[in-house]
Motif scaffolding. Structure first.
Motif, mmCIF file in Angstrom:
data_model
loop_
_atom_site.group_PDB
_atom_site.id
_atom_site.type_symbol
_atom_site.label_atom_id
_atom_site.label_comp_id
_atom_site.label_asym_id
_atom_site.label_seq_id
_atom_site.Cartn_x
_atom_site.Cartn_y
_atom_site.Cartn_z
ATOM 1 N N ARG A 623 0.773 -1.288 -0.143
ATOM 2 C CA ARG A 623 -0.260 0.068 0.110
ATOM 3 C C ARG A 623 0.882 1.138 0.014
ATOM 4 O O ARG A 623 0.278 2.443 -0.542
ATOM 5 C CB ARG A 623 -0.835 0.184 1.249
ATOM 6 N N TYR A 624 1.927 1.255 0.600
ATOM 7 C CA TYR A 624 3.094 2.480 0.608
ATOM 8 C C TYR A 624 4.371 2.196 0.185
ATOM 9 O O TYR A 624 5.039 1.132 0.606
ATOM 10 C CB TYR A 624 3.014 2.835 2.100
ATOM 11 N N LEU A 625 4.686 2.743 -0.754
ATOM 12 C CA LEU A 625 6.325 2.766 -1.237
ATOM 13 C C LEU A 625 6.968 3.961 -1.210
ATOM 14 O O LEU A 625 6.541 5.058 -1.952
ATOM 15 C CB LEU A 625 6.087 2.357 -2.822
ATOM 16 N N GLY A 626 7.769 4.418 -0.251
ATOM 17 C CA GLY A 626 8.346 5.511 0.097
ATOM 18 C C GLY A 626 9.809 5.339 -0.473
ATOM 19 O O GLY A 626 10.599 4.430 0.278
ATOM 20 N N LEU A 627 10.246 6.026 -1.424
ATOM 21 C CA LEU A 627 11.647 6.098 -1.927
ATOM 22 C C LEU A 627 12.311 7.584 -1.844
ATOM 23 O O LEU A 627 13.303 7.492 -2.501
ATOM 24 C CB LEU A 627 11.568 5.637 -3.066
ATOM 25 N N GLU A 628 11.543 8.290 -1.060
ATOM 26 C CA GLU A 628 12.402 9.929 -1.231
ATOM 27 C C GLU A 628 13.645 9.680 -0.673
ATOM 28 O O GLU A 628 14.061 9.229 0.094
ATOM 29 C CB GLU A 628 11.461 10.658 -0.268
ATOM 30 N N ASP A 629 14.548 10.162 -1.800
ATOM 31 C CA ASP A 629 16.073 10.460 -1.370
ATOM 32 C C ASP A 629 16.742 9.283 -1.107
ATOM 33 O O ASP A 629 17.921 8.889 -0.660
ATOM 34 C CB ASP A 629 16.144 11.215 -0.054
#
Length: 942
Positions: A623-629
């Protein structure tokens, strides 16, 4: 046992879905599922009662039983979830009648659930739960268990009075604050003085950090540079040095966190930077002497009256911070009885007024047990308020009795943990997993509110009172519920505000160290979150099964360890808060039920290939894919298979374009990219989108026409290069924006001709709360005249406005916006005379006027009664001659003033006279606001 209770809630919901008519289950299977659900409902009722008691108060057999229920519930939910997701996956992605597609699919796969793995798993679960129910009865008979013999206190209504607004007030510490300020800025009659250090020491919860922050904010303007940096119990010293450099000069070191410099080079850079500067550095929460010695080596020992403040819980560390006879230790002491009562009353009654007579005795008993520790007073006070009403006396007595002996001299830390646990066990069941989830973040983290809520949503913690089917159609409703969860935790003082935006909304939060210690302990006991760092890393940890796994501060020495793939099979959240090397990360193929994958700030950028997302397309539960930086250069081509994906964040990565299959993500709610990222055609299909950030129309011009279909969007940032857009396309864009009726926040950057065309033809949505237009020297961004739609009747909720250019009467119109809290006006020229009415800007907190001379005299008494932060430009000769009155007394709420002092055609004497006049104006103000004087706008922090 809240983890067991929390695990059962989603399992029950999923079983309800299986019983829905459209799945046409075999009678035998349906009967088994119904029987299972009935058993679980009974178990759930028991666990809710068990969950109200501290773990150490439960008898061991009950703990064992509840632990079995937790593990079984999670496994069962995985099995049901897997079946439901695969049914959806097999039914295709084109929008047709959902019920028809599911029925058609099930008819073709009659034996899938009858003989397949899913049925086998659920049948096993049915038998296990029935066995567990019998086991509970036998345990109670055999050991004569009475699980409900004691309770933890009255149930607290989840909506309590907001008690956080006075956090910054130093009850009982104002004299200490003034003494520390006097010591820090005293010159001792010498023009040059060695570096001076003040170390503040005391147990957790006494207010060391709060005191230090107030002192820091008060005096930092008197130094060339200043930084406030936390250390913590298990510090990443390289990150600390980068944070320090960034704090000292945010512009010069804006990219420092993307570098791979080692500790030695960073120390040399810090020392070199500080060589010729008078600096102020706060190093908060040092735990070890060795850490201080390492940090101290980086601080240049110049003779420019520089200052260092340290805080610690350890006296030996505090003593190690002293290097000269001028250095000093300040030992924090508990609040006096009188100050304790003042803080207590403020938290409950919002004033210094006395406690009602019938509550005075019990309040004194409660405060005695709090021992003058502010954190204890604040958290206990939050238990005594419900629905903005003071609780009854018997409930106060109950809370008092639950505190036991209170804080003792020899065991404050242990006692404090027990007192804090009262607040935890008094939480409603839906808030407990939300709080425990915070243990996934490292200490001293500044946690963004919205991203925390997206994670809660991905985990299934946010519950809707409505039927599940209806709730799924109202994703924004779920986010609003998540906001209320966040506010409730803050109202109870279990999380604290870190940053509040100019519209008055808390945007980031942090957790007090002692609260974090508590929830980490509870989370570990209940196997809710597993956190691994250099200290806790050992072989047994790598072999156990994880549900949520967070990696903190992993150095090269331990990166050679590898996970057993079976230990990752059931992981639902995997988060990395450490720049580990890409080739060390566990294979993503090991994850089977991942819901949250956060690799933000992950990857050392030393690998040529970066982090591989090859297997992400297989995470059908994600549900959540966080790839910031993160060190990521491309998304998998089959990312469209992630039909449950709600949040995708690829900001500050090397990703240049999104795969074409992104348009299949029909449940995507939040998409954040860089403006240079190319978006595929067909983005108009993402009709669930609510948040769309940093979209570059020049890199994806086809989006202009597709925007009109994204009618759920409430927040967006557009980057527009109008030089590459013809007139017709600009008209289409304005028409598309006009179709976004739920839009609340609009930020347009580099918008050139668009912004002036909007002046005529755009009709803003009625709930618009923020409008920002920003340009550059290459692409100016201003209205030739103020749009007619900027007025109090069309924009009653507008709280933030940033525009360029205005004429004389424009400020009158802007000043009448009733909800406006933040205003930034910029003009290269001002046509006409600026005149402001006495009732203008009634709600403004921050006003920034750039590019044109003005001053406080522009605003008559009565205008801007609530403004706290004021930025303006004024010429030195006009002040020195008395032509412009820069008195501040008629702005009663001022806290900080930034002045760009124009020196053109002025003498040095006039400049110094103007500076002195401005400082005296600040000193004469009742609130003594800080006055920051610069000579160029780019030097201002606004």
């Amino acid at each position: 046992m809240e983890a067991a209770t929390g695990a059962l809630s989603p399992a029950l919901r999923k079983l309800g879905e299986l019983l829905a008519g459209e799945y046409n289950l075999e009678k035998r299977v349906k009967k088994g599922v119904q029987s299972l659900r009935t058993e679980l409902e009974m178990v759930h009722a028991v666990l809710r009662e068990v969950g109200k008691m501290p773990l150490n108060q439960l008898q061991e057999p009950v703990q064992i039983w509840a632990g079995k229920v937790r593990d079984l519930s999670c496994d069962m939910e995985d099995a049901v979830d897997d079946f439901l997701v695969r049914v959806g996956e097999g039914s295709g992605s084109k929008p047709t009648d959902m019920r028809s597609r599911i029925n058609k699919f099930l008819k073709k796969t009659t034996k899938l659930f009858g003989k397949g793995k899913a049925l086998h798993q659920i049948c096993d679960a049915i038998k296990e739960v029935q066995d567990l129910a019998k086991e509970l009865v036998e345990l109670r008979k055999k050991y004569e268990l009475d699980m409900f013999s004691s309770t933890n206190g009255a149930t607290i209504d989840p909506r309590v009075l907001a008690l956080q607004k006075d956090v910054g007030e130093l009850v009982g510490l104002d004299r200490t604050r003034d003494e520390l300020i006097k010591t820090l800025i005293c010159e001792n009659g010498s023009s040059k003085e060695h570096l001076k250090t003040i170390s503040i020491v005391g147990v957790g919860g006494l207010g060391k950090t709060t005191l230090t922050k107030v002192v820091f904010e008060t005096i930092k303007v008197q130094f060339d540079c200043a930084a406030f940096v936390p250390v913590g119990q298990n510090p990443d010293i390289r990150k600390f040095f980068k944070d320090l450099l960034y704090g000292l000069d945010k512009e010069k070191f804006k990219d420092i966190h993307n570098t791979t410099r080692d500790e030695k080079l960073l120390m040399e850079e810090i020392s070199e930077f500080l060589l010729d500067k008078r600096y102020l550095v706060v190093i908060d929460d040092i735990w070890e002497e060795e850490i201080w010695r390492c940090i101290n080596c980086a601080l240049c020992k110049n003779k420019l009256n520089s200052r260092v403040i340290t805080t610690t819980r350890n006296m030996s560390v505090s003593e190690a911070c002293l290097s000269s006879s001028d250095d000093m230790i300040h030992q924090m002491k508990p609040l006096s009885d009188e100050d304790s009562q003042i803080l207590f009353n403020r938290r409950i009654f919002q004033s210094k007024e006395k406690c009602p007579e019938d509550l005075q005795v019990v309040s004194r008993d409660i405060l005695k047990k709090c021992g003058g520790v502010p954190l204890a007073i604040i958290t206990i006070a939050s238990l005594l308020v419900s629905n903005q009403k003071i609780k009854q006396k018997d409930e106060w007595v109950h809370v008092c009795n639950s505190m036991g002996r209170g804080l003792t001299q020899g065991g404050i830390v242990k006692d404090m943990k027990r007192i804090l646990s009262l607040s935890y066990y008094d939480l409603p069941s839906h808030l407990k997993p939300c709080l425990l989830y915070l243990s996934i973040f490292p200490e001293d983290s500044e946690i963004e509110r919205d991203w925390l809520i997206w994670r809660w949503l991905a985990e299934g913690f946010i519950q809707c009172d409505k039927e599940e089917s209806k709730c799924d159609k109202e994703k924004s409703r779920l986010f609003e519920i998540g906001e209320s969860y966040f506010n409730e935790l803050m109202n109870r003082s279990l999380i604290q505000p870190a940053k509040t935006n100019d519209e008055g909304v808390v945007v980031t939060c942090h957790i007090h160290d002692m609260v974090l210690d508590l929830i980490c302990s509870l989370s570990n006991e209940e196997k809710f979150v597993s956190m691994l760092d250099n200290v806790q890393w050992h072989a047994p940890n790598l072999q156990k099964k994880f549900r949520r796994l967070s990696l903190h501060n992993i150095n090269a020495k331990v990166q050679n360890h590898q996970f057993d793939s079976t230990s990752l099979a059931k992981v639902r959240t995997f988060a990395v808060f450490s720049p580990v090397t890409c080739d060390w990360l566990p294979s993503l193929s090991s994850f089977q039920f991942l819901r949250v994958l956060d690799l933000g700030n992950c990857g050392s950028r030393e690998s040529s290939s970066g982090i591989s997302l090859k297997y992400v397309g297989n995470f059908i539960h994600l549900r959540y894919l966080g790839l910031e930086d993160a060190d990521v250069c491309k998304l998998p081509m089959d990312i469209g298979k992630l039909q449950l994906l709600q949040t995708l964040d690829v900001r500050d990565t090397s990703i240049k374009e999104l795969p074409a299959s992104v348009i299949q993500l029909r449940n995507l709610i939040c998409l954040c990219v860089n403006s240079e990222v190319r978006l595929p055609k067909g983005m108009g299909n993402l009709t669930s989108l609510e948040v769309l950030e940093q979209v570059g129309l020049s890199s994806s011009p086809h989006i202009v026409k597709e925007l009109r279909h994204l009618t759920e969007v409430r927040s967006r940032t557009l980057s527009v290069d109008c030089d590459n857009m013809d007139e017709d396309l600009i008209d289409v864009l304005i028409e598309s924006l006009g179709n976004l009726h739920k839009l609340q926040n609009l930020r347009i950057v580099y918008c050139g001709r668009l912004i002036d065309r909007m002046c005529e033809s755009w009709v803003p949505p009625p709930n618009l709360r923020s409008f920002v237009s920003r340009g550059s020297s290459y692409s100016p961004s201003w209205f030739s005249r103020l749009p007619k739609w900027i007025n109090s009747s069309l924009l009653p909720h507008l709280s933030r406005l940033e525009i360029d250019e205005l004429q004389g009467d424009d400020i009158q119109i802007i000043g009448m916006l009733p909800a406006l809290r933040f205003l930034r006006l910029r003009a290269s020229r001002v046509m006409g005379t600026l005149v402001v009415r006495a009732d203008a800007f009634p709600s403004a907190r921050c006003c920034i006027f750039r590019g044109f001379p003005t001053g406080p005299c522009l605003f008559p008494p009565g205008a801007m009664p609530r403004v706290q932060h004021l930025v303006f430009k004024v010429s030195a000769p006009s002040i020195a001659s008395g032509e412009v009155d820069c008195g501040l007394g008629h702005l009663p709420s001022l806290e900080h003033v930034q002045v760009c002092l124009e020196r053109e055609n002025s003498s040095d004497e006039e400049t110094e006279t103007a500076k002195a006049w401005l400082r005296r104006a600040g000193e004469a103000h009742p609130k003594r606001p800080t006055i920051e004087i610069k000579h160029n706008y780019w030097q201002l922090s606004c």
